[in-house]
Design a protein around this motif. Structure first.
Motif, PDB file in Angstrom:
ATOM      1  N   PHE A   1      94.944   2.962  56.148  1.00 31.23           N
ATOM      2  CA  PHE A   1      94.650   2.185  56.287  1.00 31.23           C
ATOM      3  C   PHE A   1      95.729   1.418  56.912  1.00 31.23           C
ATOM      4  O   PHE A   1      97.382   1.864  56.825  1.00 31.23           O
ATOM      5  N   PRO A   2      95.508  -0.338  58.184  1.00 26.34           N
ATOM      6  CA  PRO A   2      94.619  -0.975  57.957  1.00 26.34           C
ATOM      7  C   PRO A   2      93.699  -0.118  59.193  1.00 26.34           C
ATOM      8  O   PRO A   2      92.536  -1.270  59.074  1.00 26.34           O
ATOM      9  N   LEU A   3      93.698   0.804  59.669  1.00 20.63           N
ATOM     10  CA  LEU A   3      93.369   1.089  60.565  1.00 20.63           C
ATOM     11  C   LEU A   3      91.446   1.584  60.818  1.00 20.63           C
ATOM     12  O   LEU A   3      91.051   1.524  61.278  1.00 20.63           O
ATOM     13  N   VAL A   4      91.461   2.422  59.540  1.00 22.67           N
ATOM     14  CA  VAL A   4      91.231   3.283  59.925  1.00 22.67           C
ATOM     15  C   VAL A   4      90.415   3.423  58.475  1.00 22.67           C
ATOM     16  O   VAL A   4      91.194   3.630  56.650  1.00 22.67           O
ATOM     17  N   ASN A   5      88.916   2.847  57.539  1.00 19.30           N
ATOM     18  CA  ASN A   5      88.371   2.523  56.609  1.00 19.30           C
ATOM     19  C   ASN A   5      86.474   3.350  56.418  1.00 19.30           C
ATOM     20  O   ASN A   5      86.050   2.281  56.710  1.00 19.30           O
ATOM     21  N   ASP A   6      87.175   4.915  56.490  1.00 25.45           N
ATOM     22  CA  ASP A   6      85.345   5.422  56.900  1.00 25.45           C
ATOM     23  C   ASP A   6      84.886   5.893  55.366  1.00 25.45           C
ATOM     24  O   ASP A   6      85.159   6.381  54.614  1.00 25.45           O
ATOM     25  N   VAL A   7      83.634   5.495  55.278  1.00 22.04           N
ATOM     26  CA  VAL A   7      83.067   5.795  53.733  1.00 22.04           C
ATOM     27  C   VAL A   7      81.640   7.009  54.270  1.00 22.04           C
ATOM     28  O   VAL A   7      81.067   6.082  55.480  1.00 22.04           O
ATOM     29  N   VAL A   8      81.467   7.892  54.023  1.00 25.43           N
ATOM     30  CA  VAL A   8      80.224   8.484  54.986  1.00 25.43           C
ATOM     31  C   VAL A   8      79.500   8.861  53.194  1.00 25.43           C
ATOM     32  O   VAL A   8      80.593  10.199  52.504  1.00 25.43           O
ATOM     33  N   PRO A   9      78.346   9.199  52.959  1.00 29.32           N
ATOM     34  CA  PRO A   9      77.728   9.605  51.751  1.00 29.32           C
ATOM     35  C   PRO A   9      77.858  11.131  52.498  1.00 29.32           C
ATOM     36  O   PRO A   9      77.561  11.862  53.602  1.00 29.32           O
ATOM     37  N   VAL A  10      78.278  12.066  51.105  1.00 29.73           N
ATOM     38  CA  VAL A  10      77.969  13.312  51.145  1.00 29.73           C
ATOM     39  C   VAL A  10      76.969  13.680  51.662  1.00 29.73           C
ATOM     40  O   VAL A  10      76.985  14.834  51.935  1.00 29.73           O
ATOM     41  N   SER A  11      76.176  12.778  51.020  1.00 30.73           N
ATOM     42  CA  SER A  11      74.143  13.385  51.381  1.00 30.73           C
ATOM     43  C   SER A  11      74.040  13.519  52.935  1.00 30.73           C
ATOM     44  O   SER A  11      73.132  13.833  53.222  1.00 30.73           O
TER      45      SER A  11
END
Length: 169
Positions: A79-89
């Motif tokens: 925070f605040p530069l990276v905020n990646d969300v990847v579904p584990v699927s």
């Protein structure tokens, strides 16, 4: 957005945040010295202000790299530069690699890799890591590659495995 089964992991230790902090302090020195004369140097003031903001924001983000794994997603944050969300699927594999940055990508703060970094051997990688090239956990996903450096690599991989991700690759 925390999930009940979420497990949070700190990034591997790094002093990578010190370099941008020093850049921010240098920018602050430029700002202060630009204000000393009767007529301030607006160019020096602008450059100093920019270096101060960029340096301090990067130092703050680099000191707060975390990874949260739940049964449905991996959340990588600096925070605040990276905020990646990847579904584990979407995660196809996890492997520990040493990467070779391109010449331009290697001109960065040592001990810190945030956002998109281009590597000679694998191409672009979305990094949220406290190392830029060695001992990176490379996650192959449907939407690209992600690089992470959790402090407890074994527990991180186990959490991904419990969520259905196969290690190796």
């Amino acid at each position: 957005m925390s999930q009940p089964d979420e497990q949070t992991f700190a990034a591997a230790p790094s002093h990578g945040w010190i370099w941008p902090l020093l850049l921010g302090v240098f920018g602050l020195v430029l700002v202060v010295t630009a204000m000393v004369p009767e007529t301030p140097s607006w160019g020096q003031l602008a450059i100093g202000g920019l270096l101060t903001v960029l340096g301090l924001v990067t130092a703050f983000a680099g000191s707060r790299v975390t990874y949260a794994v739940s049964s449905t997603q991996l959340h990588m944050s600096a925070f605040p530069l990276v905020n990646d969300v990847v579904p584990v699927s979407e995660i196809r594999s996890v492997s520990r690699v040493d990467l070779q940055p391109t010449v331009w990508a290697s001109i960065r703060f040592p001990g810190l890799a945030l956002r998109r970094v281009r590597y000679v051997d694998v191409g672009p990688v979305s990094m949220c890591a406290t190392r830029a090239a060695s001992d990176i956990l490379l996650l192959e996903t449907d939407r690209g590659r992600f690089g992470v450096t959790p402090r407890d690599e074994t527990a991180f991989i186990e959490a991904l495995s419990r969520a259905g991700v196969s290690a190796g690759g």
